[in-house]
Each structure stands twice: as C-alpha cells, then as structure tokens.
Design an enzyme around this catalytic site. Structure first.
Site, PDB file in Angstrom:
ATOM      1  N   ARG A  26       8.106 -48.567  13.713  1.00 22.03           N
ATOM      2  CA  ARG A  26       8.431 -49.456  14.827  1.00 22.03           C
ATOM      3  C   ARG A  26       7.301 -50.448  15.070  1.00 22.03           C
ATOM      4  NH1 ARG A  26      10.636 -45.506  19.615  1.00 22.03           N
ATOM      5  NH2 ARG A  26       9.340 -46.938  20.824  1.00 22.03           N
ATOM      6  N   ARG A  46       1.743 -49.725  26.363  1.00 19.94           N
ATOM      7  CA  ARG A  46       2.820 -48.829  26.824  1.00 19.94           C
ATOM      8  C   ARG A  46       2.248 -47.640  27.600  1.00 19.94           C
ATOM      9  NH1 ARG A  46       4.974 -47.575  21.252  1.00 19.94           N
ATOM     10  NH2 ARG A  46       6.544 -46.251  22.217  1.00 19.94           N
ATOM     11  N   ARG A 104       4.802 -41.937  13.102  1.00 24.09           N
ATOM     12  CA  ARG A 104       6.254 -41.860  13.310  1.00 24.09           C
ATOM     13  C   ARG A 104       6.985 -42.828  12.383  1.00 24.09           C
ATOM     14  NH1 ARG A 104       8.810 -42.524  19.178  1.00 24.09           N
ATOM     15  NH2 ARG A 104       7.605 -44.450  19.206  1.00 24.09           N
ATOM     16  N   ARG A 127      11.666 -45.817  34.725  1.00 22.21           N
ATOM     17  CA  ARG A 127      10.244 -46.001  34.385  1.00 22.21           C
ATOM     18  C   ARG A 127       9.449 -46.655  35.490  1.00 22.21           C
ATOM     19  NH1 ARG A 127       9.000 -45.963  28.321  1.00 22.21           N
ATOM     20  NH2 ARG A 127      11.043 -45.504  27.492  1.00 22.21           N
ATOM     21  N   LYS A 132       9.933 -36.945  23.959  1.00 21.77           N
ATOM     22  CA  LYS A 132      11.164 -37.123  24.750  1.00 21.77           C
ATOM     23  C   LYS A 132      12.380 -37.277  23.828  1.00 21.77           C
ATOM     24  CE  LYS A 132       9.641 -40.848  26.859  1.00 21.77           C
ATOM     25  NZ  LYS A 132       8.301 -40.953  26.212  1.00 21.77           N
TER      26      LYS A 132
HETATM   27  P1  AP5 Z   1       9.245 -38.940  19.995  1.00 25.57           P
HETATM   28  O1  AP5 Z   1      10.124 -37.779  20.309  1.00 25.57           O
HETATM   29  O2  AP5 Z   1       9.851 -40.111  19.313  1.00 25.57           O
HETATM   30  O3  AP5 Z   1       8.447 -39.380  21.312  1.00 25.57           O
HETATM   31  P2  AP5 Z   1       8.928 -40.139  22.628  1.00 25.57           P
HETATM   32  O4  AP5 Z   1       8.339 -39.397  23.792  1.00 25.57           O
HETATM   33  O5  AP5 Z   1      10.408 -40.343  22.621  1.00 25.57           O
HETATM   34  O6  AP5 Z   1       8.110 -41.475  22.482  1.00 25.57           O
HETATM   35  P3  AP5 Z   1       8.540 -43.019  22.424  1.00 25.57           P
HETATM   36  O7  AP5 Z   1       7.350 -43.745  21.875  1.00 25.57           O
HETATM   37  O8  AP5 Z   1       9.838 -43.221  21.721  1.00 25.57           O
HETATM   38  O9  AP5 Z   1       8.705 -43.305  23.906  1.00 25.57           O
HETATM   39  P4  AP5 Z   1       8.722 -44.658  24.569  1.00 25.57           P
HETATM   40  O10 AP5 Z   1       9.047 -44.216  25.908  1.00 25.57           O
HETATM   41  O11 AP5 Z   1       7.526 -45.510  24.491  1.00 25.57           O
HETATM   42  O12 AP5 Z   1       9.731 -45.538  23.705  1.00 25.57           O
HETATM   43  P5  AP5 Z   1      11.225 -45.956  23.975  1.00 25.57           P
HETATM   44  O13 AP5 Z   1      11.907 -45.985  22.683  1.00 25.57           O
HETATM   45  O14 AP5 Z   1      11.813 -45.134  25.063  1.00 25.57           O
HETATM   46  O15 AP5 Z   1       8.010 -38.383  19.137  1.00 25.57           O
HETATM   47  C1  AP5 Z   1       7.014 -39.274  18.643  1.00 25.57           C
HETATM   48  C2  AP5 Z   1       6.549 -38.809  17.262  1.00 25.57           C
HETATM   49  O16 AP5 Z   1       5.910 -37.527  17.376  1.00 25.57           O
HETATM   50  C3  AP5 Z   1       7.698 -38.600  16.263  1.00 25.57           C
HETATM   51  O17 AP5 Z   1       7.248 -38.965  14.993  1.00 25.57           O
HETATM   52  C4  AP5 Z   1       8.004 -37.089  16.342  1.00 25.57           C
HETATM   53  O18 AP5 Z   1       8.544 -36.589  15.125  1.00 25.57           O
HETATM   54  C5  AP5 Z   1       6.619 -36.528  16.631  1.00 25.57           C
HETATM   55  N1  AP5 Z   1       6.645 -35.326  17.463  1.00 25.57           N
HETATM   56  C6  AP5 Z   1       7.476 -35.033  18.495  1.00 25.57           C
HETATM   57  N2  AP5 Z   1       7.168 -33.836  19.045  1.00 25.57           N
HETATM   58  C7  AP5 Z   1       6.091 -33.366  18.341  1.00 25.57           C
HETATM   59  C8  AP5 Z   1       5.301 -32.179  18.417  1.00 25.57           C
HETATM   60  N3  AP5 Z   1       5.525 -31.222  19.321  1.00 25.57           N
HETATM   61  N4  AP5 Z   1       4.279 -32.060  17.533  1.00 25.57           N
HETATM   62  C9  AP5 Z   1       4.018 -32.999  16.602  1.00 25.57           C
HETATM   63  N5  AP5 Z   1       4.747 -34.136  16.468  1.00 25.57           N
HETATM   64  C10 AP5 Z   1       5.764 -34.328  17.331  1.00 25.57           C
HETATM   65  O19 AP5 Z   1      11.053 -47.423  24.556  1.00 25.57           O
HETATM   66  C11 AP5 Z   1      10.680 -48.491  23.715  1.00 25.57           C
HETATM   67  C12 AP5 Z   1      10.650 -49.802  24.490  1.00 25.57           C
HETATM   68  O20 AP5 Z   1      11.957 -50.101  25.042  1.00 25.57           O
HETATM   69  C13 AP5 Z   1       9.724 -49.828  25.718  1.00 25.57           C
HETATM   70  O21 AP5 Z   1       8.381 -50.063  25.367  1.00 25.57           O
HETATM   71  C14 AP5 Z   1      10.348 -50.977  26.516  1.00 25.57           C
HETATM   72  O22 AP5 Z   1      10.030 -52.217  25.963  1.00 25.57           O
HETATM   73  C15 AP5 Z   1      11.831 -50.719  26.319  1.00 25.57           C
HETATM   74  N6  AP5 Z   1      12.334 -49.793  27.332  1.00 25.57           N
HETATM   75  C16 AP5 Z   1      12.757 -48.511  27.126  1.00 25.57           C
HETATM   76  N7  AP5 Z   1      13.118 -47.947  28.311  1.00 25.57           N
HETATM   77  C17 AP5 Z   1      12.944 -48.898  29.257  1.00 25.57           C
HETATM   78  C18 AP5 Z   1      13.138 -48.926  30.669  1.00 25.57           C
HETATM   79  N8  AP5 Z   1      13.571 -47.857  31.353  1.00 25.57           N
HETATM   80  N9  AP5 Z   1      12.839 -50.065  31.332  1.00 25.57           N
HETATM   81  C19 AP5 Z   1      12.406 -51.157  30.672  1.00 25.57           C
HETATM   82  N10 AP5 Z   1      12.177 -51.210  29.342  1.00 25.57           N
HETATM   83  C20 AP5 Z   1      12.448 -50.087  28.644  1.00 25.57           C
END
Ligand code: AP5
Length: 216
Positions: A159, A170, A126, A92, A17
C-alpha cells in the site's frame, strides 16, 4: 436489530483490526465494514469517489467526515447488517462517533494495543491483494506462493500509505483524534482492551475469551 454483535474495532495502524475483523466476520457470519477497503476499491476502479480520495489516502490523512459518514450510513442501512456488523476503521474522530451514535447502539468495542514501533514494523512487511484485498505479512502470514493471493490468484502489492512518512501521519491522527473516543465506550462499560502482540492465532484466542467472558 439485536444489540449483540455490533462490534467496533479500534487500534493503531497495523494492530490487527483488518486481520481479526476477517476472522470475526467468518465466526459470527456478519459483515466487516471497513471504510479503508471501500476507499481503496474506489481508487482501484477510478470511480468519482476514488479520484476524490486517492491523494488523501496516499498521504495518510483522513477522508473528510461528510464523505465517510455518508458512505458508512448507506452501508450500515443495507440488509446484511441487520444481524450485526464489525466496524473496522470507523469511527475515527468525534464527528464520526457522534454520527454512529445517532445511527445505532454498538454492543462491543475492542481495542487492540501495540506500541508504535510494532505498527511501523508490521506495516513495512504488509502486502495486500490487488483484487480481493486479502492481507498478508512477509514474515507472519505468508502467501503459499510468493506474491500471489491464496484466495483469488491475483498479485500482491504494498500500500502507498505503508511508507514511513504516511505511517507516522496516520499514527499521529490515531493518537490525537481516535484514542480520545475510547472514554465514551469505557463509560458505557463496553470497551475491552486486548493485547495485540504475539501471534495472530493468540490474539484471536484473546478475542474469543472476551466474548466467552461476556456471555458466560
Ligand atoms: P492489519 O490487520 O492489516 O492491521 P490494521 O489494524 O487493519 O491496520 P491498517 O493499517 O489497515 O489500519 P488503518 O486504520 O490505518 O488503515 P485503513 O485501511 O483502515 O495488520 C497489519 C499487518 O500486520 C498485516 O501484514 C498483518 O498480516 C500483520 N499482523 C496482524 N496481526 C499480527 C500479529 N498478531 N502479529 C504479527 N503480524 C500481524 O485506512 C486507510 C486509509 O483510509 C486511512 O488512512 C484514511 O485515509 C482512510 N480512512 C479509513 N477509515 C477512515 C475513516 N473512518 N475516516 C476517514 N478516513 C478513513
């Protein structure tokens, strides 16, 4: 605001994402709105918000809806969102999706599909810039210089929530609370499912194909 380019990205942890939101943001010239980035910045700066959410993030739980909804409402009302936006990690759960529906109509919902074991593999490798938040992968998206951000030269770190216990928490929340939201977007015929496996550039091509197909 036109209805075009109000995009929501869904997908399990590590499905790409954030990676693809950065590309979409550059391509369409619209902001990426990621609550996860907002929360991590607040933690790094030790603001009141950061102190409230630090442990929640570390454990892989969701930040309470009243905090997240208030932050996203304020962000969506800023001027740079008038021409569209990319929501990366919001909504979410049902409460957040209802709040978003009350605020605006989204135009496209993209779901990146990858198996859970791929999430675990990607997240363990990552690395994130401690300053600008740019994301790297030790195998698939290496920085030019080891452990140094290509964009701003600051150090990279792993992270806290990319450790196994937090990852499984998660993923469980994604399957139980976030996945059930997809049906509402499917019913509106704005849900596009994208295979998230394969190289980053190939996934990007699939996204571009969706937008071409919608507007041809
Ligand atoms: P990346 O693009 O970073 O993946 P992502 O889908 O963004 O995954 P996240 O783990 O960041 O999502 P998340 O939803 O858990 O975390 P968030 O920060 O939103 O890619 C991941 C890795 O793979 C990278 O190293 C990348 O280079 C690699 N990659 C990408 N594409 C690839 C491919 N095709 N092939 C190979 N490698 C690839 O949320 C964190 C925390 O914030 C949550 O746990 C929660 O506590 C809080 N939070 C966030 N949003 C909310 C909400 N709406 N409500 C409440 N709490 C929230």
């Amino acid at each position: 605001m036109t209805d075009f380019k109000k995009i929501v990205l869904f997908g399990p942890q590590g499905s790409g994402k954030g990676t693809q939101a950065e590309r979409l943001s550059g391509f369409f010239g619209i902001p990426q709105l990621a609550p996860g980035n907002i929360f991590r910045k607040a933690v790094a700066e030790a603001t009141d918000l950061g102190k409230k959410v630090e442990l929640i993030l570390k454990q892989g739980n969701l930040v309470p809806d009243e905090i997240t909804n208030a932050i996203m409402k304020e962000r969506l009302e800023q001027e740079d969102c008038l021409g569209g936006f990319i929501l990366d990690g919001y909504p979410r759960n049902k409460t957040q999706a209802d709040e978003l529906d009350a605020l605006t109509n989204v135009s496209h919902v993209l779901l990146f599909k990858i198996p859970d074991q791929e999430s675990v593999h990607r997240l363990s490798q990552r690395r994130v810039c401690s300053h600008c938040g740019a994301t790297y992968h030790l195998e698939f998206k290496k920085p030019v210089q080891e452990n140094v951000c290509d964009f701003c030269g600051h150090n990279l770190y792993q992270r806290d929530d990319d450790k196994p216990a937090a990852i499984s928490k998660r993923l469980k929340i994604f399957h139980q609370e976030t996945e059930p939201l997809l049906v509402r977007y499917e019913q509106r015929a704005i849900l596009y499912t994208i295979d998230g496996l394969g190289p980053i550039a190939e996934v990007w091509q699939r996204i571009q194909d969706v937008f071409k197909q919608v507007h041809d």
